[in-house]
Design a protein around this motif. Structure first.
Motif, PDB file in Angstrom:
ATOM      1  N   ALA A 216     -51.627  40.167   7.239  1.00 17.04           N
ATOM      2  CA  ALA A 216     -52.268  41.427   8.063  1.00 17.04           C
ATOM      3  C   ALA A 216     -53.767  41.361   7.837  1.00 17.04           C
ATOM      4  N   GLU A 217     -54.134  41.183   6.507  1.00 13.95           N
ATOM      5  CA  GLU A 217     -55.648  41.035   6.240  1.00 13.95           C
ATOM      6  C   GLU A 217     -56.209  39.914   6.920  1.00 13.95           C
ATOM      7  N   PHE A 218     -55.618  38.793   6.947  1.00 11.38           N
ATOM      8  CA  PHE A 218     -56.261  37.663   7.444  1.00 11.38           C
ATOM      9  C   PHE A 218     -56.155  37.442   9.030  1.00 11.38           C
ATOM     10  N   GLU A 219     -55.411  38.287   9.728  1.00 11.03           N
ATOM     11  CA  GLU A 219     -55.448  38.592  11.044  1.00 11.03           C
ATOM     12  C   GLU A 219     -56.766  39.511  11.597  1.00 11.03           C
ATOM     13  N   GLY A 227     -70.620  41.012  10.746  1.00  6.13           N
ATOM     14  CA  GLY A 227     -71.179  42.144  10.242  1.00  6.13           C
ATOM     15  C   GLY A 227     -72.686  42.373  10.557  1.00  6.13           C
ATOM     16  N   GLY A 228     -73.408  41.619  11.444  1.00  4.52           N
ATOM     17  CA  GLY A 228     -74.653  41.587  11.358  1.00  4.52           C
ATOM     18  C   GLY A 228     -75.189  42.325  12.466  1.00  4.52           C
ATOM     19  N   TYR A 229     -74.385  42.971  13.437  1.00  4.86           N
ATOM     20  CA  TYR A 229     -74.598  44.133  14.408  1.00  4.86           C
ATOM     21  C   TYR A 229     -73.566  44.717  14.791  1.00  4.86           C
ATOM     22  N   LEU A 250     -62.409  48.602  -1.288  1.00  8.24           N
ATOM     23  CA  LEU A 250     -63.120  47.663  -2.103  1.00  8.24           C
ATOM     24  C   LEU A 250     -63.107  47.735  -3.418  1.00  8.24           C
ATOM     25  N   ARG A 251     -62.678  48.856  -4.004  1.00  6.92           N
ATOM     26  CA  ARG A 251     -62.353  48.881  -5.365  1.00  6.92           C
ATOM     27  C   ARG A 251     -61.363  48.137  -5.761  1.00  6.92           C
ATOM     28  N   LEU A 252     -60.208  48.040  -5.019  1.00  8.08           N
ATOM     29  CA  LEU A 252     -58.878  47.289  -5.533  1.00  8.08           C
ATOM     30  C   LEU A 252     -59.056  45.934  -5.120  1.00  8.08           C
ATOM     31  N   ASN A 253     -59.806  45.387  -4.088  1.00  7.16           N
ATOM     32  CA  ASN A 253     -59.919  43.966  -3.667  1.00  7.16           C
ATOM     33  C   ASN A 253     -61.219  43.223  -3.931  1.00  7.16           C
ATOM     34  N   ALA A 260     -67.630  39.869   1.780  1.00 10.63           N
ATOM     35  CA  ALA A 260     -68.025  41.263   1.325  1.00 10.63           C
ATOM     36  C   ALA A 260     -67.764  42.221   2.113  1.00 10.63           C
ATOM     37  N   GLU A 261     -68.890  42.964   2.729  1.00  6.43           N
ATOM     38  CA  GLU A 261     -68.580  44.273   3.378  1.00  6.43           C
ATOM     39  C   GLU A 261     -68.004  43.858   4.953  1.00  6.43           C
ATOM     40  N   GLN A 262     -68.155  42.546   5.275  1.00  5.15           N
ATOM     41  CA  GLN A 262     -67.618  42.441   6.647  1.00  5.15           C
ATOM     42  C   GLN A 262     -66.029  42.176   6.676  1.00  5.15           C
ATOM     43  N   ASP A 263     -65.421  41.698   5.367  1.00  8.06           N
ATOM     44  CA  ASP A 263     -64.225  41.654   5.169  1.00  8.06           C
ATOM     45  C   ASP A 263     -63.607  43.045   5.368  1.00  8.06           C
ATOM     46  N   VAL A 264     -64.298  43.942   4.543  1.00  8.30           N
ATOM     47  CA  VAL A 264     -64.056  45.370   4.187  1.00  8.30           C
ATOM     48  C   VAL A 264     -63.845  46.023   5.622  1.00  8.30           C
ATOM     49  N   LEU A 265     -64.880  45.824   6.494  1.00 12.40           N
ATOM     50  CA  LEU A 265     -64.858  46.688   7.536  1.00 12.40           C
ATOM     51  C   LEU A 265     -64.028  46.299   8.772  1.00 12.40           C
ATOM     52  N   ASN A 266     -63.698  44.895   8.660  1.00 15.37           N
ATOM     53  CA  ASN A 266     -62.678  44.394   9.841  1.00 15.37           C
ATOM     54  C   ASN A 266     -61.266  44.696   9.159  1.00 15.37           C
ATOM     55  N   ILE A 267     -60.974  44.708   7.883  1.00 13.74           N
ATOM     56  CA  ILE A 267     -59.508  44.896   7.455  1.00 13.74           C
ATOM     57  C   ILE A 267     -59.184  46.287   7.563  1.00 13.74           C
ATOM     58  N   ILE A 268     -60.124  47.337   7.505  1.00 14.33           N
ATOM     59  CA  ILE A 268     -59.803  48.805   7.488  1.00 14.33           C
ATOM     60  C   ILE A 268     -59.808  49.138   9.041  1.00 14.33           C
ATOM     61  N   CYS A 269     -60.797  48.604   9.721  1.00 16.08           N
ATOM     62  CA  CYS A 269     -60.962  49.265  11.159  1.00 16.08           C
ATOM     63  C   CYS A 269     -59.940  48.409  12.351  1.00 16.08           C
ATOM     64  N   TYR A 270     -59.433  47.200  12.074  1.00 19.70           N
ATOM     65  CA  TYR A 270     -58.736  46.542  12.690  1.00 19.70           C
ATOM     66  C   TYR A 270     -57.418  47.112  13.159  1.00 19.70           C
ATOM     67  N   PRO A 271     -56.995  47.412  14.196  1.00 19.10           N
ATOM     68  CA  PRO A 271     -57.128  46.641  15.541  1.00 19.10           C
ATOM     69  C   PRO A 271     -58.384  47.433  16.390  1.00 19.10           C
ATOM     70  N   LYS A 272     -58.496  48.872  15.894  1.00 20.70           N
ATOM     71  CA  LYS A 272     -59.298  49.706  16.687  1.00 20.70           C
ATOM     72  C   LYS A 272     -60.892  49.154  16.760  1.00 20.70           C
ATOM     73  N   ILE A 273     -61.027  47.896  17.153  1.00 18.52           N
ATOM     74  CA  ILE A 273     -62.469  47.402  17.288  1.00 18.52           C
ATOM     75  C   ILE A 273     -62.589  46.863  18.535  1.00 18.52           C
ATOM     76  N   ALA A 274     -63.997  47.315  19.209  1.00 20.41           N
ATOM     77  CA  ALA A 274     -64.350  46.868  20.502  1.00 20.41           C
ATOM     78  C   ALA A 274     -65.350  45.546  20.463  1.00 20.41           C
ATOM     79  N   THR A 275     -65.455  45.158  21.846  1.00 16.96           N
ATOM     80  CA  THR A 275     -66.277  43.852  21.694  1.00 16.96           C
ATOM     81  C   THR A 275     -67.596  44.134  22.348  1.00 16.96           C
ATOM     82  N   LEU A 276     -68.763  43.802  21.610  1.00 16.59           N
ATOM     83  CA  LEU A 276     -69.994  43.551  22.289  1.00 16.59           C
ATOM     84  C   LEU A 276     -70.348  42.206  22.736  1.00 16.59           C
TER      85      LEU A 276
END
Length: 407
Positions: A216-219, A227-229, A250-253, A260-276
């Protein structure tokens, strides 16, 4: 960098590392939209970059919009909205170690834009120190990248916000993607996806760490966004307490994160992510890697029209990787970064230190330095068979190249 929106009233924003656009007429376009704000996350090696970003972001002209790829529709839409929305930028800088005299120089950098821009600094010193030390793969990153997940606490008055890296040059409009973002949507973040998600394979080199991730994390990483924009829906973040979930993850992983933060943002927010649109993150090496017309860059997630538009009218030019223009002037598109540096008080400081930069870069190429760095990363590297495989491969490659050259 972050752009954010306050709900209700005519208040200005008081946040860090951002550009805020206060609007008196914005409510005519969006419900409870009074301001847009943009944040510049500072890192230790990019103080000069921050000053350029601030000035350049404000001067950016409208080139593209994420939802309407047709140029004539884009220009018409932007012309209507911008004619009704006077914008003011608050540039909030979440930082760890910017000295007072550099803050003064950064303020001088945007002085020509004082009628519609302001800098505000917030010191987050000490935040995530433990988690940063636990990260196995820091590469060229700085601890400040983790500040991207600290949005609910610092920006409690805002409904949405734009986040950007600092190793960038803005060449197009950054406000339109913000205006188009719907805070009532079931989306946590919006960003630029990889045009080829399978391009992450093989999981070798710096990507080898992803082998430790769950399916699930890798997906989420594979189909997430860069994470650049990013545009973050803070209204929904608060409703679902996303910041706390990110901090806990972040604390556990921290010990296994790759980006870094890009992995955290995607793992917690996925799949509720829109496309620019891809124009919002365009790597500086794209032309060198894929050709002047990106003819070697086949459309997959993005259409050919979207990729062509990004090539012709990039909104954000991102200096991806460890070779930044301020350390490696020969990098592609470095001239753009220098053109904006020349407009700031940091030019004199940079030129005074350019000799040291050149010497330090040369030292890093020498064998003693590389062996010392290798030993620091892995004290038992000499018993790792992969080291000898890499050395043999490089020797063979050089010999084969000479043989082919002779023929």
């Amino acid at each position: 960098m972050i752009l954010s929106q306050i709900g209700g009233g005519q208040q200005g924003s008081k946040n860090t590392d951002l550009i805020n656009l206060d609007s008196k007429a914005e409510s005519k376009i969006l419900d409870s939209a009074d301001s847009i704000e943009s944040k510049t996350l500072n890192s230790k090696d990019s103080t000069d970059s921050s000053s350029k970003n601030s000035a350049n972001s404000i001067k950016s002209k409208n080139q593209n919009t994420p939802k309407v790829p047709q140029a004539h529709q884009l220009q018409e839409s932007n012309a209507i909205k911008k004619s009704q929305i006077p914008l003011f930028y608050h540039l909030y800088i979440l930082h760890n170690d910017i000295p007072a005299h550099y803050q003064d120089l950064l303020n001088q950098s945007i002085e020509p834009f004082r009628d519609f821009a302001k800098l505000i600094f917030i010191n987050c010193q000490g935040t995530f120190e433990k988690q940063w030390q636990e990260m196995p793969q820091k590469s060229h990153f700085a601890k400040e990248v983790l500040y991207k997940i600290l949005l609910q606490g610092h920006f409690a008055k805002y409904h949405k916000i734009i986040i950007s890296d600092v190793d960038v040059v803005f060449l197009g409009d950054i406000s339109q993607s913000f205006l188009d973002f719907d805070i009532e949507s079931d989306v946590y973040i919006s960003g630029v996806r990889a045009n080829d998600p399978n391009g992450i394979f093989p999981l070798t080199g710096w990507k080898e760490g992803y082998k430790k991730f769950s399916k699930a994390e890798f997906e989420a990483v594979k189909y997430g966004v860069g994470g650049g924009y990013l545009i973050a829906n803070l209204k929904k973040w608060r409703h679902d307490d996303i910041e706390s979930k990110m901090i806990e993850y972040l604390r556990l992983n921290a010990h296994k994160l790759v980006l870094a933060e890009q992995d955290v943002l995607n793992i917690i927010c996925y799949p509720k992510i829109a496309t620019l649109s891809p124009a919002h993150i365009v790597g500086h090496q794209m032309w060198e890697r894929y050709g002047e017309r990106w003819e070697k860059y086949p459309p997959k997630v993005y259409s050919k029209n979207e990729l062509d538009s990004a090539r012709r009218h990039p909104i954000q030019l991102h200096y991806i990787g460890d070779k930044k223009p301020w350390n490696y002037p020969s990098e592609p598109k470095s001239e753009l970064w220098y053109s904006y540096l020349a407009k700031t008080p940091f030019l004199k400081i940079f030129l005074a230190n350019i000799e040291c930069v050149i010497i330090n870069n040369y030292i890093k190429t020498t064998l003693p330095y590389r062996l010392k760095a290798l030993f620091k990363r892995n004290k038992l590297f000499f018993i790792d068979p992969r080291i000898y495989f890499k050395i043999t491969k490089r020797i063979f490659k050089k010999i084969w190249g000479k043989i082919q050259g002779r023929d």
